[in-house]
Design a protein around this motif. Structure first.
Motif, PDB file in Angstrom:
ATOM      1  N   ALA A  51       1.458   6.185  -6.960  1.00  0.00           N
ATOM      2  CA  ALA A  51       0.389   7.110  -7.351  1.00  0.00           C
ATOM      3  C   ALA A  51       0.902   8.536  -7.379  1.00  0.00           C
ATOM      4  O   ALA A  51       0.591   9.322  -8.312  1.00  0.00           O
ATOM      5  N   ARG A  52       1.690   8.899  -6.340  1.00  0.00           N
ATOM      6  CA  ARG A  52       2.252  10.254  -6.338  1.00  0.00           C
ATOM      7  C   ARG A  52       3.193  10.457  -7.532  1.00  0.00           C
ATOM      8  O   ARG A  52       3.186  11.504  -8.184  1.00  0.00           O
ATOM      9  N   ARG A  76       1.005   4.028  -2.886  1.00  0.00           N
ATOM     10  CA  ARG A  76       0.842   5.474  -2.694  1.00  0.00           C
ATOM     11  C   ARG A  76       2.015   6.231  -3.334  1.00  0.00           C
ATOM     12  O   ARG A  76       1.819   7.272  -3.970  1.00  0.00           O
ATOM     13  N   ASP A  77       3.226   5.692  -3.139  1.00  0.00           N
ATOM     14  CA  ASP A  77       4.385   6.331  -3.769  1.00  0.00           C
ATOM     15  C   ASP A  77       4.251   6.332  -5.284  1.00  0.00           C
ATOM     16  O   ASP A  77       4.553   7.337  -5.964  1.00  0.00           O
ATOM     17  N   GLU A 128       0.833  -1.200   0.000  1.00  0.00           N
ATOM     18  CA  GLU A 128       0.000   0.000   0.000  1.00  0.00           C
ATOM     19  C   GLU A 128       0.870   1.254   0.000  1.00  0.00           C
ATOM     20  O   GLU A 128       0.579   2.236  -0.699  1.00  0.00           O
ATOM     21  N   GLU A 129       1.957   1.241   0.782  1.00  0.00           N
ATOM     22  CA  GLU A 129       2.867   2.371   0.806  1.00  0.00           C
ATOM     23  C   GLU A 129       3.528   2.552  -0.562  1.00  0.00           C
ATOM     24  O   GLU A 129       3.651   3.675  -1.078  1.00  0.00           O
TER      25      GLU A 129
END
Length: 611
Positions: free
Chosen positions: A428-429, A425-426, A421-422
């Motif tokens: 996605a950013r 998120r990275d 998940e982390e």
């Protein structure tokens, strides 16, 4: 006075005792009829002789079919004051009972061969008092004897109903008929439990294949075969022709013996030893031989075929039981000791039945093995339940181990999921940054490049250069706005577009009109498609600013017919609507929108439709 009353009471009790004794002495005791005059008819030959009962037809006439009429005289001292009855332990196959020429009862049709068989259960026949007479009386029993159906007549008892029915008939009926009902029910219960366990208890063997325990299967087959065989005692009129029914019953008997041996075969672990696997073939021979020789005996009316084969079968079973007992003595367990004991008793009773039923002249005897089979059934049930208990305990241990492993795996998966998940998120950013950079490159970058080329050429006017730079700035602002746009929210997109472009339209002296209704979300527009729609609308408005020479621009949006429709309308000079601008057509196709153009001087419409 008290002494006198006590004396009178004693006299009264003595009188009552004397009256009771006199009444008991006056009542006639049951009469057992042991001799009879029998008239036999075989193949048209009639013979008459006096015989001692019991009379075993198959032994005397070697299984041939015929008729016999038994005359059994008896004497009644005085006309009885209580009901009488006749107790017949065994008679058959079909028979009828007469007293002094009057028919008391008929069991089956004597004219029909190989139909009913009433020799399976004892019979009680009530005797109407009017048919008895003081002095000599004659009881007549006429039988039809079918081959291999244990025809004949046992000793008969006639007398007062109370002792004959209660003391003799009910006891015999309980042993032979009621006992058969209970044995059948017991075997069905044990067989059903074993079969249910065989179906449900599935294990994965060492070779990776799903396997069922054969112990349960053979226990079920043995008990079901025995249930059918014992149930025969409750069926005086079989549903099949006698030859087929007789073969079926003999086959069930052999099937029970063979299945019980297969149970022992697996219990002794002989199936795991290649040197003992040949033991299965004699078991198959027990069933096949019984079917063949029973068919021969019934069709040829020669009982010796079946009698001889049963001797061979007993020999096979005895040899197997001895081998199993020896194996049990070498490697004793509670399960093997139980089965070995039950098997030895059953073999002893089966040998006794063969000697008494098949070889002796005794008639009226019943088999003992049906009762010893209870011991075997109980042993099977105990073993099945013990194995099920062991499997349940083992399964609970496996479940606990599996639960611990699942919990550990869940913890590992939760940790991995958090890491993923982390990472997501990275990513996605990173993707969002890449998208902004790409949009800036494609939009803002292209406009700045155009401005640079205009400056380098020296042929552009300040107004054109200013317009190019304003387009670049507006697109940069819209790219930033697109970060916060909810996917599919066309209303928010139009509002952002109005906010950014309305000042520029006012600076260009273009009147702006707003005709946007409340719009539902468009499901087909994800974040990327929403940005593409934003750029498409910006492209259409930018064309109006640069080329249309319009004095008014209107944006309309409504939801009708299950879809959303957008329109950009201006009153400029128009253009050739047959040549659709490539930038508009590509973006419309990319987001799945229907693009329609309408243009003439004074009215140009760019329409987008979403289903």
């Amino acid at each position: 006075m008290l002494r006198r009353l006590a004396f009178l009471c004693l006299l009264g009790l003595a009188a009552l005792f004397a009256a009771g004794s006199a009444g008991a002495a006056g009542a006639q005791s049951p009469i057992e009829l042991r001799r009879a005059t029998v008239t036999t008819t075989i193949d048209g030959v009639v013979q008459t002789e006096t015989v001692d009962l019991s009379y075993h037809w198959d032994r005397r006439h070697h299984g041939r079919t015929g008729f016999a009429s038994f005359d059994l005289p008896f004497t009644v001292e005085a006309l009885p004051e209580v009901p009488w009855g006749v107790f017949i332990p065994r008679a058959g196959s079909a028979f009828e009972v007469k007293l002094n020429g009057a028919l008391l009862q008929a069991y089956g049709d004597l004219s029909q061969s190989n139909r009913a068989d009433y020799a399976k259960a004892p019979v009680y026949v009530p005797v109407p008092g009017r048919l008895l007479k003081a002095g000599e009386n004659l009881l007549q029993i006429r039988i039809r004897a079918d081959s291999e159906r244990r025809a004949g007549l046992s000793r008969v008892t006639i007398g007062p109903a109370a002792p004959v029915r209660t003391a003799l008939f009910e006891s015999a009926y309980a042993w032979r008929f009621t006992g058969s009902v209970l044995l059948t029910a017991f075997s069905l219960i044990v067989g059903s439990i074993a079969l249910a366990l065989w179906f449900t208890q599935v294990d994965t063997g060492a070779i990776g294949r799903r396997q069922r325990d054969p112990i349960y299967f053979w226990a079920a087959v043995a008990e079901f075969c025995w249930a059918v065989r014992v149930a025969d005692a409750m069926i005086p009129e079989p549903p099949l022709p006698w030859q087929l029914w007789g073969v079926l019953m003999a086959g069930c008997y052999a099937g029970w013996a063979a299945s019980a041996m297969m149970f022992c075969y697996h219990l002794a672990d002989w199936a795991q030893n290649p040197r003992t696997r040949w033991v299965r073939w004699p078991m198959a021979a027990v069933v096949a031989g019984t079917v063949v020789f029973t068919w021969l005996a019934l069709n040829r009316e020669e009982p010796r075929w079946l009698t001889a084969w049963l001797a061979v079968e007993i020999g096979i079973v005895v040899g197997f039981v001895i081998a199993f007992a020896v194996a049990t003595a070498r490697r004793p367990t509670v399960e093997r000791l139980l089965v070995a004991g039950a098997a030895l008793v059953t073999v002893a009773f089966g040998t006794r039945d063969w000697l008494v039923i098949r070889l002796s002249d005794a008639y009226g005897e019943t088999t003992w093995v049906r009762y010893s089979s209870v011991m075997f059934g109980v042993a099977l049930l105990l073993i099945v339940l013990r194995r099920f208990h062991f499997a349940s305990v083992q399964a609970r241990g496996w479940v606990k181990t599996l639960a611990d492993r699942v919990a550990q795996r869940e913890r590992e998966l939760a940790s991995t999921y958090a890491e993923l998940e982390e990472v997501a998120r990275d990513q996605a950013r990173t993707h969002e940054r890449e998208r902004i950079l790409r949009d800036m490159h494609d939009g803002v970058g292209s406009h700045i490049s155009s401005a640079i080329r205009q400056l380098q050429s020296g042929q552009t006017s300040p107004e054109e250069l200013l317009r190019t730079l304003r387009d670049s700035l507006d697109q940069l602002k819209l790219s930033i706005d697109s970060i916060h746009l909810p996917p599919g929210d066309v209303g928010a997109l139009l509002a952002a577009l109005r906010y950014r472009l309305e000042p520029r339209l006012a600076a260009a002296d273009i009147a702006f009109e707003w005709g946007v209704d409340e719009l539902p979300p468009v499901a087909q527009l994800d974040a990327h498609a929403t940005r593409q729609l934003q750029f498409l609308l910006f492209e259409a408005i930018s064309n109006v600013l640069q080329h249309a020479h319009a004095s008014a621009l209107r944006i309309e949006a409504d939801a009708r017919g299950g879809g959303v429709h957008l329109r950009v309308i201006d009153n400029g000079v128009g253009f050739d609507a047959s040549e659709v601008p490539k930038a508009l057509s590509k973006r419309a196709a990319a987001i799945g929108a229907r693009l329609a153009l309408e243009s003439r001087p004074g009215r140009t419409v760019v329409q987008l439709g979403f289903d």
